[in-house]
Design a protein around this motif. Sequence first.
Motif, PDB file in Angstrom:
ATOM      1  N   ARG A 179       0.834  -1.212   0.000  1.00  0.00           N
ATOM      2  CA  ARG A 179       0.000   0.000   0.000  1.00  0.00           C
ATOM      3  C   ARG A 179       0.864   1.254   0.000  1.00  0.00           C
ATOM      4  O   ARG A 179       0.619   2.198  -0.763  1.00  0.00           O
ATOM      5  N   ARG A 180       1.870   1.251   0.854  1.00  0.00           N
ATOM      6  CA  ARG A 180       2.745   2.426   0.943  1.00  0.00           C
ATOM      7  C   ARG A 180       3.524   2.642  -0.347  1.00  0.00           C
ATOM      8  O   ARG A 180       3.672   3.780  -0.814  1.00  0.00           O
ATOM      9  N   ALA A 181       4.023   1.558  -0.925  1.00  0.00           N
ATOM     10  CA  ALA A 181       4.843   1.673  -2.134  1.00  0.00           C
ATOM     11  C   ALA A 181       4.033   2.196  -3.311  1.00  0.00           C
ATOM     12  O   ALA A 181       4.541   2.951  -4.147  1.00  0.00           O
ATOM     13  N   ARG A 182       2.745   1.817  -3.395  1.00  0.00           N
ATOM     14  CA  ARG A 182       1.921   2.181  -4.543  1.00  0.00           C
ATOM     15  C   ARG A 182       0.983   3.346  -4.260  1.00  0.00           C
ATOM     16  O   ARG A 182       0.417   3.919  -5.192  1.00  0.00           O
ATOM     17  N   GLY A 183       0.759   3.648  -2.992  1.00  0.00           N
ATOM     18  CA  GLY A 183      -0.218   4.666  -2.643  1.00  0.00           C
ATOM     19  C   GLY A 183      -1.637   4.221  -2.926  1.00  0.00           C
ATOM     20  O   GLY A 183      -2.541   5.046  -3.090  1.00  0.00           O
ATOM     21  N   CYS A 184      -1.840   2.895  -2.987  1.00  0.00           N
ATOM     22  CA  CYS A 184      -3.167   2.387  -3.341  1.00  0.00           C
ATOM     23  C   CYS A 184      -4.078   2.338  -2.121  1.00  0.00           C
ATOM     24  O   CYS A 184      -3.629   2.339  -0.980  1.00  0.00           O
ATOM     25  N   GLY A 185      -5.373   2.278  -2.375  1.00  0.00           N
ATOM     26  CA  GLY A 185      -6.330   2.031  -1.319  1.00  0.00           C
ATOM     27  C   GLY A 185      -6.499   0.541  -1.123  1.00  0.00           C
ATOM     28  O   GLY A 185      -6.242  -0.248  -2.036  1.00  0.00           O
ATOM     29  N   VAL A 186      -6.935   0.139   0.072  1.00  0.00           N
ATOM     30  CA  VAL A 186      -7.159  -1.270   0.375  1.00  0.00           C
ATOM     31  C   VAL A 186      -8.557  -1.424   0.950  1.00  0.00           C
ATOM     32  O   VAL A 186      -8.918  -0.740   1.915  1.00  0.00           O
ATOM     33  N   LEU A 187      -9.343  -2.307   0.340  1.00  0.00           N
ATOM     34  CA  LEU A 187     -10.651  -2.690   0.871  1.00  0.00           C
ATOM     35  C   LEU A 187     -10.544  -4.152   1.271  1.00  0.00           C
ATOM     36  O   LEU A 187     -10.252  -5.003   0.431  1.00  0.00           O
ATOM     37  N   MET A 188     -10.747  -4.437   2.554  1.00  0.00           N
ATOM     38  CA  MET A 188     -10.471  -5.769   3.079  1.00  0.00           C
ATOM     39  C   MET A 188     -11.668  -6.287   3.856  1.00  0.00           C
ATOM     40  O   MET A 188     -12.350  -5.536   4.548  1.00  0.00           O
ATOM     41  N   VAL A 189     -11.912  -7.594   3.742  1.00  0.00           N
ATOM     42  CA  VAL A 189     -12.878  -8.291   4.583  1.00  0.00           C
ATOM     43  C   VAL A 189     -12.101  -9.141   5.564  1.00  0.00           C
ATOM     44  O   VAL A 189     -11.159  -9.847   5.177  1.00  0.00           O
ATOM     45  N   SER A 190     -12.461  -9.088   6.844  1.00  0.00           N
ATOM     46  CA  SER A 190     -11.767  -9.903   7.836  1.00  0.00           C
ATOM     47  C   SER A 190     -12.721 -10.292   8.950  1.00  0.00           C
ATOM     48  O   SER A 190     -13.615  -9.528   9.322  1.00  0.00           O
ATOM     49  N   HIS A 191     -12.522 -11.509   9.477  1.00  0.00           N
ATOM     50  CA  HIS A 191     -13.270 -11.956  10.651  1.00  0.00           C
ATOM     51  C   HIS A 191     -12.473 -11.755  11.934  1.00  0.00           C
ATOM     52  O   HIS A 191     -13.018 -11.882  13.028  1.00  0.00           O
ATOM     53  N   ASP A 192     -11.187 -11.482  11.807  1.00  0.00           N
ATOM     54  CA  ASP A 192     -10.308 -11.374  12.967  1.00  0.00           C
ATOM     55  C   ASP A 192     -10.405  -9.960  13.537  1.00  0.00           C
ATOM     56  O   ASP A 192      -9.827  -9.017  12.996  1.00  0.00           O
ATOM     57  N   LEU A 193     -11.128  -9.797  14.640  1.00  0.00           N
ATOM     58  CA  LEU A 193     -11.333  -8.453  15.195  1.00  0.00           C
ATOM     59  C   LEU A 193     -10.034  -7.817  15.650  1.00  0.00           C
ATOM     60  O   LEU A 193      -9.858  -6.601  15.550  1.00  0.00           O
ATOM     61  N   HIS A 194      -9.089  -8.606  16.176  1.00  0.00           N
ATOM     62  CA  HIS A 194      -7.807  -8.032  16.580  1.00  0.00           C
ATOM     63  C   HIS A 194      -7.062  -7.474  15.366  1.00  0.00           C
ATOM     64  O   HIS A 194      -6.458  -6.404  15.419  1.00  0.00           O
ATOM     65  N   THR A 195      -7.121  -8.210  14.253  1.00  0.00           N
ATOM     66  CA  THR A 195      -6.503  -7.738  13.022  1.00  0.00           C
ATOM     67  C   THR A 195      -7.124  -6.422  12.592  1.00  0.00           C
ATOM     68  O   THR A 195      -6.433  -5.457  12.261  1.00  0.00           O
ATOM     69  N   VAL A 196      -8.452  -6.388  12.606  1.00  0.00           N
ATOM     70  CA  VAL A 196      -9.160  -5.190  12.165  1.00  0.00           C
ATOM     71  C   VAL A 196      -8.766  -3.981  12.997  1.00  0.00           C
ATOM     72  O   VAL A 196      -8.442  -2.914  12.474  1.00  0.00           O
ATOM     73  N   MET A 197      -8.787  -4.142  14.302  1.00  0.00           N
ATOM     74  CA  MET A 197      -8.548  -3.003  15.174  1.00  0.00           C
ATOM     75  C   MET A 197      -7.106  -2.506  15.115  1.00  0.00           C
ATOM     76  O   MET A 197      -6.838  -1.335  15.361  1.00  0.00           O
ATOM     77  N   ALA A 198      -6.174  -3.387  14.780  1.00  0.00           N
ATOM     78  CA  ALA A 198      -4.771  -2.984  14.797  1.00  0.00           C
ATOM     79  C   ALA A 198      -4.258  -2.538  13.439  1.00  0.00           C
ATOM     80  O   ALA A 198      -3.249  -1.851  13.372  1.00  0.00           O
ATOM     81  N   ARG A 199      -4.931  -2.918  12.352  1.00  0.00           N
ATOM     82  CA  ARG A 199      -4.301  -2.758  11.047  1.00  0.00           C
ATOM     83  C   ARG A 199      -5.183  -2.069  10.019  1.00  0.00           C
ATOM     84  O   ARG A 199      -5.115  -2.386   8.839  1.00  0.00           O
ATOM     85  N   THR A 200      -6.033  -1.178  10.436  1.00  0.00           N
ATOM     86  CA  THR A 200      -6.900  -0.498   9.476  1.00  0.00           C
ATOM     87  C   THR A 200      -7.105   0.955   9.894  1.00  0.00           C
ATOM     88  O   THR A 200      -6.905   1.321  11.052  1.00  0.00           O
ATOM     89  N   HIS A 201      -7.485   1.773   8.924  1.00  0.00           N
ATOM     90  CA  HIS A 201      -7.798   3.175   9.215  1.00  0.00           C
ATOM     91  C   HIS A 201      -9.268   3.339   9.571  1.00  0.00           C
ATOM     92  O   HIS A 201      -9.616   4.071  10.488  1.00  0.00           O
ATOM     93  N   ARG A 202     -10.143   2.645   8.796  1.00  0.00           N
ATOM     94  CA  ARG A 202     -11.574   2.749   9.041  1.00  0.00           C
ATOM     95  C   ARG A 202     -12.199   1.367   9.037  1.00  0.00           C
ATOM     96  O   ARG A 202     -11.798   0.501   8.268  1.00  0.00           O
ATOM     97  N   VAL A 203     -13.176   1.186   9.895  1.00  0.00           N
ATOM     98  CA  VAL A 203     -13.935  -0.055   9.982  1.00  0.00           C
ATOM     99  C   VAL A 203     -15.372   0.239   9.572  1.00  0.00           C
ATOM    100  O   VAL A 203     -15.950   1.245   9.987  1.00  0.00           O
TER     101      VAL A 203
END
Length: 273
Positions: A179-203
């Motif tokens: 993401r940083r190298a390309r400046g791209c946006g990321v849209l992700m689906v995840s079931h892991d709440l710890h992952t979501v809370m630690a590794r995203t800008h918006r939920v």
Amino acid sequence: MSTHPSAPSPDRAPVLVQAIGLGVTLGGRPVLERVDLTVSAGEIVTLVGPNGAGKTTLVRAVLGLVRPTAGTVRRRPWLRVGYMPQKLAIDATLPLTVRRFLGLWRRVEPARIAAALEEVGVGRVADSPVQAISGGEMQRVLLARALLSDPELLVLDEPDQAVDVQGQAELFARIDAARRARGCGVLMVSHDLHTVMARTHRVVCINRHVCCSGTPEDVSRHPEFNALFGRFAAEVAVYTHRHDHAHAGDGHVVPLPDGHHHPEGHGEGCHHG
């Protein structure tokens, strides 16, 4: 002090895709109703919700793979999308190496395939049969496939499935580095709440409709989020910190790729496998 991935300025980041009042009906049953969603360049947006909430359908509608029955989806003109599906079935009898697998959909220079595999940390499996690699390695190969399109928008449907805890830490470090190298946006689906809370800008929490959305801290305190996830929501610590390493199950420290740090969703220390 926040340690979530650094986000672009919302005033300057171009909008890549926007759903407005989106509704989808499948087989006569409403799957999504009145959903609003925006993903801008440089940000990570993660969809959460219970099974059957419509997360994958929303992703497919955003990509133009499912026709909405209400509302609109606006995509930036000529938007380049890299898509990592939730599952990809491969015939067990098909003689196919990883290198050949990555060249099935489009003509790609061998050097680009090699570079993509190295970028996600699995250059060593290039000549291995697809059926012989591990589940975690396959997820990285699928990430490499998505990156070969040089995406402006990277869409990841449960990228951490079949990946152990230690592997998740490095996988998300690789995603953030891409993401940083390309400046791209990321849209992700995840079931892991710890992952979501630690590794995203918006939920964005959905259950056919948008229950709540915002920063991980805001969503974690929202009554509808807590109602959906119950005690699991209460166990999610939104205090995060960065590491340049992960911990293996045998106690050894495993360094992450040079210059890559991953935030952890556990307030009491490092992430242990």
